[in-house]
Design a protein around this motif. Sequence first.
Motif, PDB file in Angstrom:
ATOM      1  N   CYS A  49       0.822  -1.225   0.000  1.00 16.66           N
ATOM      2  CA  CYS A  49       0.000   0.000   0.000  1.00 16.66           C
ATOM      3  C   CYS A  49       0.850   1.266   0.000  1.00 16.66           C
ATOM      4  O   CYS A  49       0.623   2.175  -0.784  1.00 16.66           O
ATOM      5  N   HIS A  50       1.810   1.342   0.909  1.00 13.54           N
ATOM      6  CA  HIS A  50       2.623   2.555   1.048  1.00 13.54           C
ATOM      7  C   HIS A  50       4.108   2.220   1.143  1.00 13.54           C
ATOM      8  O   HIS A  50       4.876   2.944   1.747  1.00 13.54           O
ATOM      9  N   GLN A  51       4.502   1.083   0.593  1.00 15.70           N
ATOM     10  CA  GLN A  51       5.885   0.626   0.542  1.00 15.70           C
ATOM     11  C   GLN A  51       6.529   0.515   1.925  1.00 15.70           C
ATOM     12  O   GLN A  51       7.686   0.884   2.120  1.00 15.70           O
ATOM     13  N   GLY A  52       5.773  -0.004   2.880  1.00 22.34           N
ATOM     14  CA  GLY A  52       6.327  -0.270   4.200  1.00 22.34           C
ATOM     15  C   GLY A  52       7.169  -1.532   4.157  1.00 22.34           C
ATOM     16  O   GLY A  52       6.777  -2.525   3.549  1.00 22.34           O
ATOM     17  N   ILE A  53       8.330  -1.500   4.798  1.00 23.87           N
ATOM     18  CA  ILE A  53       9.230  -2.652   4.789  1.00 23.87           C
ATOM     19  C   ILE A  53       9.571  -3.015   6.231  1.00 23.87           C
ATOM     20  O   ILE A  53       9.923  -2.155   7.039  1.00 23.87           O
ATOM     21  N   PHE A  54       9.449  -4.308   6.520  1.00 22.81           N
ATOM     22  CA  PHE A  54       9.752  -4.830   7.853  1.00 22.81           C
ATOM     23  C   PHE A  54      10.793  -5.935   7.705  1.00 22.81           C
ATOM     24  O   PHE A  54      10.733  -6.729   6.768  1.00 22.81           O
ATOM     25  N   SER A  55      11.714  -6.017   8.649  1.00 21.73           N
ATOM     26  CA  SER A  55      12.723  -7.076   8.622  1.00 21.73           C
ATOM     27  C   SER A  55      12.074  -8.409   8.974  1.00 21.73           C
ATOM     28  O   SER A  55      10.908  -8.462   9.369  1.00 21.73           O
ATOM     29  N   LYS A  56      12.869  -9.475   8.896  1.00 24.04           N
ATOM     30  CA  LYS A  56      12.335 -10.799   9.217  1.00 24.04           C
ATOM     31  C   LYS A  56      12.010 -10.955  10.698  1.00 24.04           C
ATOM     32  O   LYS A  56      11.330 -11.893  11.086  1.00 24.04           O
ATOM     33  N   ILE A  57      12.473 -10.005  11.539  1.00 24.06           N
ATOM     34  CA  ILE A  57      12.109 -10.028  12.956  1.00 24.06           C
ATOM     35  C   ILE A  57      11.049  -8.965  13.277  1.00 24.06           C
ATOM     36  O   ILE A  57      10.830  -8.625  14.427  1.00 24.06           O
ATOM     37  N   GLY A  58      10.402  -8.442  12.214  1.00 25.72           N
ATOM     38  CA  GLY A  58       9.256  -7.556  12.387  1.00 25.72           C
ATOM     39  C   GLY A  58       9.568  -6.086  12.579  1.00 25.72           C
ATOM     40  O   GLY A  58       8.656  -5.277  12.729  1.00 25.72           O
ATOM     41  N   GLU A  59      10.859  -5.700  12.569  1.00 23.06           N
ATOM     42  CA  GLU A  59      11.226  -4.302  12.783  1.00 23.06           C
ATOM     43  C   GLU A  59      11.059  -3.496  11.505  1.00 23.06           C
ATOM     44  O   GLU A  59      11.271  -3.998  10.403  1.00 23.06           O
ATOM     45  N   VAL A  60      10.711  -2.219  11.653  1.00 21.38           N
ATOM     46  CA  VAL A  60      10.544  -1.330  10.503  1.00 21.38           C
ATOM     47  C   VAL A  60      11.927  -1.001   9.936  1.00 21.38           C
ATOM     48  O   VAL A  60      12.814  -0.553  10.649  1.00 21.38           O
ATOM     49  N   THR A  61      12.103  -1.238   8.624  1.00 27.69           N
ATOM     50  CA  THR A  61      13.369  -0.893   7.978  1.00 27.69           C
ATOM     51  C   THR A  61      13.175   0.140   6.873  1.00 27.69           C
ATOM     52  O   THR A  61      14.156   0.644   6.342  1.00 27.69           O
ATOM     53  N   GLY A  62      11.939   0.454   6.531  1.00 25.23           N
ATOM     54  CA  GLY A  62      11.691   1.460   5.505  1.00 25.23           C
ATOM     55  C   GLY A  62      10.216   1.770   5.385  1.00 25.23           C
ATOM     56  O   GLY A  62       9.355   0.984   5.772  1.00 25.23           O
ATOM     57  N   GLY A  63       9.940   2.962   4.860  1.00 27.11           N
ATOM     58  CA  GLY A  63       8.558   3.360   4.642  1.00 27.11           C
ATOM     59  C   GLY A  63       7.944   4.042   5.843  1.00 27.11           C
ATOM     60  O   GLY A  63       8.623   4.354   6.820  1.00 27.11           O
ATOM     61  N   PRO A  64       6.623   4.249   5.806  1.00 29.44           N
ATOM     62  CA  PRO A  64       5.948   5.045   6.841  1.00 29.44           C
ATOM     63  C   PRO A  64       5.479   4.329   8.104  1.00 29.44           C
ATOM     64  O   PRO A  64       5.010   5.008   9.013  1.00 29.44           O
ATOM     65  N   PRO A  65       5.560   2.990   8.231  1.00 26.99           N
ATOM     66  CA  PRO A  65       5.020   2.378   9.453  1.00 26.99           C
ATOM     67  C   PRO A  65       5.658   2.962  10.716  1.00 26.99           C
ATOM     68  O   PRO A  65       6.878   3.089  10.803  1.00 26.99           O
ATOM     69  N   PRO A  66       4.822   3.297  11.719  1.00 26.90           N
ATOM     70  CA  PRO A  66       5.329   3.933  12.932  1.00 26.90           C
ATOM     71  C   PRO A  66       5.949   2.977  13.949  1.00 26.90           C
ATOM     72  O   PRO A  66       6.667   3.405  14.846  1.00 26.90           O
ATOM     73  N   ARG A  67       5.648   1.686  13.829  1.00 29.39           N
ATOM     74  CA  ARG A  67       6.150   0.735  14.824  1.00 29.39           C
ATOM     75  C   ARG A  67       6.270  -0.643  14.184  1.00 29.39           C
ATOM     76  O   ARG A  67       5.738  -0.879  13.101  1.00 29.39           O
ATOM     77  N   PRO A  68       6.966  -1.567  14.859  1.00 31.54           N
ATOM     78  CA  PRO A  68       7.143  -2.924  14.308  1.00 31.54           C
ATOM     79  C   PRO A  68       5.809  -3.669  14.187  1.00 31.54           C
ATOM     80  O   PRO A  68       4.794  -3.266  14.756  1.00 31.54           O
ATOM     81  N   LEU A  69       5.856  -4.783  13.463  1.00 32.03           N
ATOM     82  CA  LEU A  69       4.680  -5.648  13.362  1.00 32.03           C
ATOM     83  C   LEU A  69       4.332  -6.186  14.746  1.00 32.03           C
ATOM     84  O   LEU A  69       5.218  -6.418  15.574  1.00 32.03           O
ATOM     85  N   ASP A  70       3.053  -6.399  14.987  1.00 28.41           N
ATOM     86  CA  ASP A  70       2.623  -6.982  16.253  1.00 28.41           C
ATOM     87  C   ASP A  70       3.103  -8.431  16.309  1.00 28.41           C
ATOM     88  O   ASP A  70       2.958  -9.186  15.350  1.00 28.41           O
ATOM     89  N   GLU A  71       3.665  -8.792  17.462  1.00 23.76           N
ATOM     90  CA  GLU A  71       4.244 -10.123  17.623  1.00 23.76           C
ATOM     91  C   GLU A  71       3.464 -10.913  18.667  1.00 23.76           C
ATOM     92  O   GLU A  71       3.046 -10.362  19.682  1.00 23.76           O
ATOM     93  N   PHE A  72       3.273 -12.181  18.396  1.00 27.57           N
ATOM     94  CA  PHE A  72       2.602 -13.070  19.333  1.00 27.57           C
ATOM     95  C   PHE A  72       3.639 -13.824  20.160  1.00 27.57           C
ATOM     96  O   PHE A  72       4.755 -14.064  19.702  1.00 27.57           O
ATOM     97  N   THR A  73       3.246 -14.216  21.367  1.00 27.45           N
ATOM     98  CA  THR A  73       4.111 -15.034  22.214  1.00 27.45           C
ATOM     99  C   THR A  73       4.096 -16.469  21.699  1.00 27.45           C
ATOM    100  O   THR A  73       3.030 -17.043  21.484  1.00 27.45           O
ATOM    101  N   VAL A  74       5.274 -17.025  21.502  1.00 25.92           N
ATOM    102  CA  VAL A  74       5.415 -18.382  20.961  1.00 25.92           C
ATOM    103  C   VAL A  74       5.739 -19.340  22.090  1.00 25.92           C
ATOM    104  O   VAL A  74       6.547 -19.042  22.970  1.00 25.92           O
ATOM    105  N   GLU A  75       5.086 -20.503  22.072  1.00 20.02           N
ATOM    106  CA  GLU A  75       5.375 -21.573  23.027  1.00 20.02           C
ATOM    107  C   GLU A  75       5.604 -22.863  22.262  1.00 20.02           C
ATOM    108  O   GLU A  75       4.850 -23.188  21.350  1.00 20.02           O
TER     109      GLU A  75
END
Length: 148
Positions: A109-135
Amino acid sequence: MEQSPKKASRREFLRRLGVIGSLVIAIGFFIERMIRFLLPKKKTKTYHKYLVAKEGEIPKGAAKEISLSGKPVFIVNLDSGYKVFSGVCTHLGCIVRWEEQNQRFYCPCHQGIFSKIGEVTGGPPPRPLDEFTVEMDKQLVFIKVEDK
């Protein structure tokens, strides 16, 4: 000549008692509601566990997309273990996609880029992707999702 104070009739006494009693009850309810508003009870959070993958089902560096309550969720197998991210962009709620060749999440949509660990690396997203707790349990990958 002294005048004696006029005695209130029984009817007048009961009327005044009713008015004063009603005011006391109304003020009591108001105070009780105010205390409940200012000092609410703490609700304990409850969670559900969802099975999202079997261990070894997803190769290292790859991701698997599933749907959880109609929304995409990505399970990524990293060197450090499994991570699970929401597939909804934190910018405007668009759906992201996993780009295997670039090892990243991309929001078209707006060329947002997230790393494989969910962190913002480019574009307009204000925060990382929401992450779930893994068990992990008996070679199965679960996520914990808070009940709403």
